[in-house]
Design an enzyme around this catalytic site. Structure first.
Site, mmCIF file in Angstrom:
data_model
loop_
_atom_site.group_PDB
_atom_site.id
_atom_site.type_symbol
_atom_site.label_atom_id
_atom_site.label_comp_id
_atom_site.label_asym_id
_atom_site.label_seq_id
_atom_site.Cartn_x
_atom_site.Cartn_y
_atom_site.Cartn_z
ATOM 1 C CE1 TYR A 5 0.472 -1.109 1.596
ATOM 2 C CE2 TYR A 5 -0.419 0.824 2.702
ATOM 3 C CZ TYR A 5 0.537 0.231 1.891
ATOM 4 O OH TYR A 5 1.567 0.974 1.389
ATOM 5 C CG HIS A 15 15.789 -10.542 -11.566
ATOM 6 N ND1 HIS A 15 15.685 -11.485 -12.560
ATOM 7 C CD2 HIS A 15 15.132 -9.444 -12.013
ATOM 8 C CE1 HIS A 15 15.007 -10.962 -13.567
ATOM 9 N NE2 HIS A 15 14.671 -9.728 -13.268
ATOM 10 C CD GLU A 39 13.691 0.186 0.035
ATOM 11 O OE1 GLU A 39 13.525 -1.016 -0.226
ATOM 12 O OE2 GLU A 39 13.622 1.074 -0.833
ATOM 13 C CB THR A 60 10.418 -6.272 5.171
ATOM 14 O OG1 THR A 60 9.443 -6.746 4.251
ATOM 15 C CG2 THR A 60 9.766 -5.433 6.243
ATOM 16 C CG ASN A 61 11.977 -7.848 -0.143
ATOM 17 O OD1 ASN A 61 11.416 -8.616 0.623
ATOM 18 N ND2 ASN A 61 11.446 -7.475 -1.302
ATOM 19 C CG ASP A 62 16.569 -3.295 -0.263
ATOM 20 O OD1 ASP A 62 17.631 -3.909 -0.461
ATOM 21 O OD2 ASP A 62 15.859 -2.852 -1.183
ATOM 22 N NE ARG A 66 10.589 0.487 -5.971
ATOM 23 C CZ ARG A 66 11.172 -0.663 -5.659
ATOM 24 N NH1 ARG A 66 11.219 -1.063 -4.399
ATOM 25 N NH2 ARG A 66 11.667 -1.440 -6.593
ATOM 26 N NE ARG A 73 10.119 -4.879 -6.322
ATOM 27 C CZ ARG A 73 9.502 -5.863 -5.656
ATOM 28 N NH1 ARG A 73 8.465 -6.481 -6.195
ATOM 29 N NH2 ARG A 73 9.943 -6.215 -4.464
ATOM 30 N N GLY A 79 -4.885 -43.852 15.957
ATOM 31 C CA GLY A 79 -4.112 -45.089 15.834
ATOM 32 C C GLY A 79 -2.833 -45.141 16.660
HETATM 33 C C1 PEP Z 1 11.985 -4.187 -0.368
HETATM 34 O O1 PEP Z 1 13.163 -3.903 -0.312
HETATM 35 O O2 PEP Z 1 11.388 -4.805 0.515
HETATM 36 C C2 PEP Z 1 11.200 -3.826 -1.565
HETATM 37 C C3 PEP Z 1 9.904 -4.057 -1.623
HETATM 38 O O3 PEP Z 1 11.879 -3.317 -2.616
HETATM 39 P P1 PEP Z 1 12.715 -4.197 -3.656
HETATM 40 O O4 PEP Z 1 12.470 -5.634 -3.348
HETATM 41 O O5 PEP Z 1 12.251 -3.791 -4.986
HETATM 42 O O6 PEP Z 1 14.116 -3.765 -3.353
HETATM 43 MG MG MG Z 2 13.941 -2.424 -1.697
#
Ligand code: PEP
Ligand code: MG
Length: 889
Positions: free
Chosen positions: A865, A459, A758, A780-782, A622, A566, A108
């Site tokens: 993985y 959290h 991390e 990878t969060n930390d 962990r 965790r 269109g």
């Molecule tokens: C992270 O840091 O990526 C991780 C998986 O640990 P958390 O989130 O528990 O610190």
């Molecule tokens: Mg972490």
């Protein structure tokens, strides 16, 4: 003038000279018409002017068309020849449609002209040949209107006004009710409008009409809506459109005529049935214009059984040929069926999965093709409740989309109240500035969660994702007054018990109850589809699970292991939280051991269940990683209780003494920067008994199951390691604890021990760490937090969104891996780690493990993985396959 036509280049193609592979040159519409012609399907005759001609026209202008013209004329003569009609002829006039058609569908967006070739004389011939003067005049007035608008740029309002006046006078509602006499008047009125608006009379010469129409279609490539559409759909600006010139067929010549649109399968459910609609005695545009209500295609079975049967055969033939569900336009002229267009049909995510699955079973496509037909984003839509995208809604605020799905409910600010009301089945939306492990009881009962602070890995976000609860975090525009139990967004106030809707997929917050669409996937198709996807994926998909329920769900959704359990999340229940608090508060090792033993017993039972659910598959547990102060009660609550005891004259009581100690401990554990503080393996180094007790609980659970013949593949992971020395020390302790338990069971069981990567330092010295680690899992969060130097809890709601808007980061780095920074460290860790240990197993368990683009990156750097929350497993499985197939970069 120099010729702009390239010698030896063919710009004009008859339908029988093209095929479906020539989309770039002939446009989607033209190429498919050519292909249908070669299949022997009933397609009207026609020819196509190529996109190359359009591109040349854009450079050269009208001169191109002048030079192209002899070829166009030659092809028009061919059309005259095959149709037995004459263009502009006063006995049997040939009428054509002139249509746009880009290599990539832009529905269109560009222009089309129908009934071209009509003028004051040919209209009379058409009236006579059709034995329907009203029909002929109606075609003519439509043509003038369309031509004036598309070619001459005259506003349609002028014509609509005339039509409305006539209808008003005649006291009728619809155009098709206008009688022939009035049509003649309308036509002359239309011609006057053309003259006064364009300064020229309406062109009576069909050849002039044709040239102008072709030029207008070329020009429409650059009209505003087409340019905007290309920008949004990421279509290059230099492709150009082809122009298809096709003999007109008429669906509006009487009751044995009609027109319609048809899908070869149901585009919303994927069911294998013809789906679409038709109108008797109508031209194509009437179906779209919505003036008359079309009938469902099924009704054609009654109205014209042979056309219905023929359509069924055509649809099936086209599907098998184009190997995809087709969207077909057809016209029936005096009982004869013509196919005017076919293209791959658009469909909902649900239909896409079902069609992909069915077409493999029916042998229409192979598994590889089927897997490419559904995007990871579509899979995500399928699994969650959605806010109806067609609803006209305005949101009051927008935060970070932290856990997908939409939820409606009454606003509740108190966590205990959320638990109570949620338990009794009432849908509530828990609204908090942020959440802590203490809030889990209420959080897990809420229908949705909204926080004003926190990011993707806060959290609230982590827990909501693992519980599958829709969640919006970091919604900073929301000002929460917990005491007054209300929140405001600008002028807007939402009180306790007011209803709101949150959309954890878009991050939007709506007042009241927004219309929602329930996920309605047929599991059988989804499983079949994802099993096919797995055949092409190199990367495995594991899950982040903290409870047996989550493990069960993950396994059902196809997880090939647990990449992160965790253990601190296992202390969420309030009975465990108090034991955990005793562990932390204890000053003497003996006191701590007491509490630890209780805790380890509870954890062991959980481990047994999780390992059993996951039997045969790897499970990475962990060891504890909380900022310790997170697990303690809030200082001000303890101080309040203490003051109460003093005011009751019980200031010296044992309870008061306990609270005093607790208060001191809370103060002692306070940190300015808990995320960089006393957490992760630092706890294991300074309080070795904690990790030792956990390792023993894991080993006990494993040995118990082994004794029962269960196949256990457990591994222990150490968090927040920064040095080889930390890993060396902790590994020795863990090995010792595991061996001790195994021997007590008379087993020779040992498990792999690895670490998270991390912290940037860990990535940099990965070769050193690898000497003491059997595997790495990227946290990878930390790693994002520490590499970018931005807080995972605060930054997204504050400046990070602005950074993304300003293009400093292209994506939220907590959602999609920052390849240049974090990604480079990961690559370094992979190389260094594997240089020290060739068979080092590598994975990722940060939230990026469920993000399609990040998954493609993990694939590229050679991880084994990705591990993500259970509900993201289907998205991750398809992403892994698409990455292997080169569809995701
Ligand atoms: C992270 O840091 O990526 C991780 C998986 O640990 P958390 O989130 O528990 O610190
Ligand atoms: Mg972490």
């Amino acid at each position: 003038m120099m010729s702009v036509i390239k010698t030896g280049v063919k710009y004009v193609y008859r339908f029988d000279e093209g095929n479906a592979g020539m989309v770039d040159l002939l446009g989607g519409k033209g190429a498919n018409l050519a292909e249908m012609k070669s299949l022997g399907l009933p397609v009207p005759n026609g020819f196509i002017i190529s996109t190359e001609a359009c591109r040349a026209y854009m450079k050269e202008g009208l001169g191109l068309l002048d030079q192209l013209w002899p070829k166009v004329v030659e092809h028009m003569h061919y059309l005259e020849h095959v149709s037995g009609k004459t263009f502009g002829g006063e006995e049997n006039p040939l009428l054509v449609s002139v249509r746009s058609g880009a290599p990539i569908s832009m529905p269109g967006m560009m222009d089309t002209i129908l009934n071209l070739g009509l003028n004051d004389r040919t209209v009379l011939a058409l009236a006579e040949n059709s034995r329907d003067p009203r029909f002929a005049h109606d075609c003519y007035r439509r043509f003038i209107q369309m031509f004036a608008n598309v070619v001459l740029g005259i506003d349609l309002d002028h014509f609509e006004k005339v039509l409305s006046e006539h209808k008003k006078q005649l006291n009728i509602k619809f155009d098709h009710q206008i009688p022939e006499e009035n049509l003649a008047k309308i036509i002359s009125h239309f011609k006057e409008i053309v003259k006064s608006e364009s300064g020229e009379p309406f062109p009576q010469d069909p050849w002039a009409q044709l040239k102008m129409a072709i030029e207008a279609v070329f020009r429409s490539w650059n009209n505003k809506r087409a340019v905007t559409y290309r920008k949004i759909a990421n279509i290059p600006d230099d492709l150009g459109t082809a122009v298809t010139v096709m003999e007109m067929v008429f669906g509006n010549l009487g009751s044995d005529c009609g027109t319609g649109v048809l899908f070869s399968r149901n585009p919303s459910t994927g069911d294998k049935e013809l789906f679409g609609e038709f109108l008797i005695n109508a031209q194509g545009e009437d179906v779209v214009a919505g003036i008359r209500t079309p009938q469902p295609i099924g009704a054609l079975k009654e109205v014209s059984p042979h056309i219905y049967e023929e359509l069924k055969i055509v649809a099936e033939k086209l599907e098998r040929h184009f190997k995809d569900m087709q969207d077909i336009e057809f016209t029936v002229e005096r009982g004869k069926l013509y196919i005017l267009q076919t293209r791959n049909g658009k469909r909902t995510a649900k239909a896409a999965v079902r069609i992909a699955s069915d077409m493999v079973k029916e042998g229409i496509v192979d598994a590889r093709t089927a897997v490419t037909r559904v995007t990871p984003k579509e899979i995500e839509q399928l699994l969650h409740r959605q806010v109806d995208p067609s609803a006209d809604l305005s949101s009051i605020a927008e935060g970070i989309a932290a856990s997908p799905g939409a939820a409606t409910g009454k606003v509740v600010f108190d966590v205990d109240e959320a638990e109570e009301r949620g338990k009794s089945g009432e849908p509530v939306i828990l609204v908090r500035p942020e959440t802590t492990p203490e809030d889990i009881h209420g959080l897990s009962r809420a229908a949705g969660l909204l926080t004003s602070r926190g990011g993707q890995t806060s959290h609230a976000a982590l827990v909501a994702r693992s519980l599958g609860i829709p969640c919006v975090v970091g919604c900073e525009a929301v000002n929460i007054d917990l005491i007054g139990e209300r929140f405001t967004v600008g002028e807007f106030t939402v009180k306790k018990d007011d209803v709101i809707t949150i959309d954890g997929t878009s991050g939007k917050v709506y007042p009241g109850e927004a219309p929602l669409i329930e996920p309605s996937m047929h599991e059988e198709y989804l499983h079949h589809f994802l099993d096919m996807a797995d055949m092409f994926a190199r990367l495995q998909v594991w899950a982040n699970c903290d409870t047996p329920e989550e493990a069960r769900q993950a396994r059902k959704l196809g997880a090939k292991g647990v990449g992160l359990c965790r253990t601190e999340h296992m202390f969420r229940e309030s009975d465990r939280l108090s034991i955990m608090q005793q562990v932390i508060v204890a000053e003497k090792v003996e006191d701590r051991m007491d509490a630890l033993e209780k805790l380890a017993r509870l954890q062991k039972d959980d481990f047994v269940e999780i390992f059993e659910v996951m039997q045969g598959l790897p499970v990475i547990v962990r060891l504890l990683d909380p900022p310790l102060n997170e697990f303690l009660p809030k200082g001000k609550d303890v101080a309040k209780k203490l003051a109460q005891l003093w005011s009751e004259g019980r200031g010296e009581s044992p309870e008061a003494q306990r609270l005093e100690i607790l208060l001191k401990r809370i103060e002692g554990l306070q940190e300015g920067n808990p995320m960089l503080g006393f957490r992760g393996c630092r706890i294991g180094v300074l309080y070795p008994e904690i990790y030792e007790a956990q390792a023993k609980a894991i080993a006990q659970a494993a040995c118990e199951l082994i004794k029962r013949g269960v196949d256990v593949k457990v591994k222990i992971m150490v968090p927040l390691v920064a040095t080889g020395q930390e890993m060396c020390m902790l590994r020795a302790n863990i090995e010792k604890a595991v061996a001790e338990i195994a021997e007590s069971y008379g087993e020779n069981w040992r498990c792999k021990i690895g670490t998270m990567i991390e912290l940037p330092r860990a990535a940099i010295v990965a070769d050193e760490i690898a000497e003491y680690a059997d595997f790495f899992s990227f946290g990878t969060n930390d790693l994002t937090q520490t590499t970018l130097g931005v807080s995972r809890d605060d930054a997204e709601g504050k400046f990070l969104a602005a950074y993304v808007r300003l293009g400093i980061y292209t994506e939220d780095p907590f959602r999609t891996l920052d390849r240049k920074g974090v990604g480079a460290l990961m690559k370094m860790a992979v190389e260094k780690g594997r240089s020290a240990k060739k068979d080092l197993e590598l994975g990722i368990c940060g939230e990026h493990g469920g993000d399609p683009s990040s998954i493609a990156f993990c694939d590229r750097i050679g991880l084994d993985y990705v591990s993500c929350s259970a509900m993201r497993i289907p998205v991750a499985r398809l992403s892994a396959a698409h990455s292997s197939l080169g569809l995701l970069n």
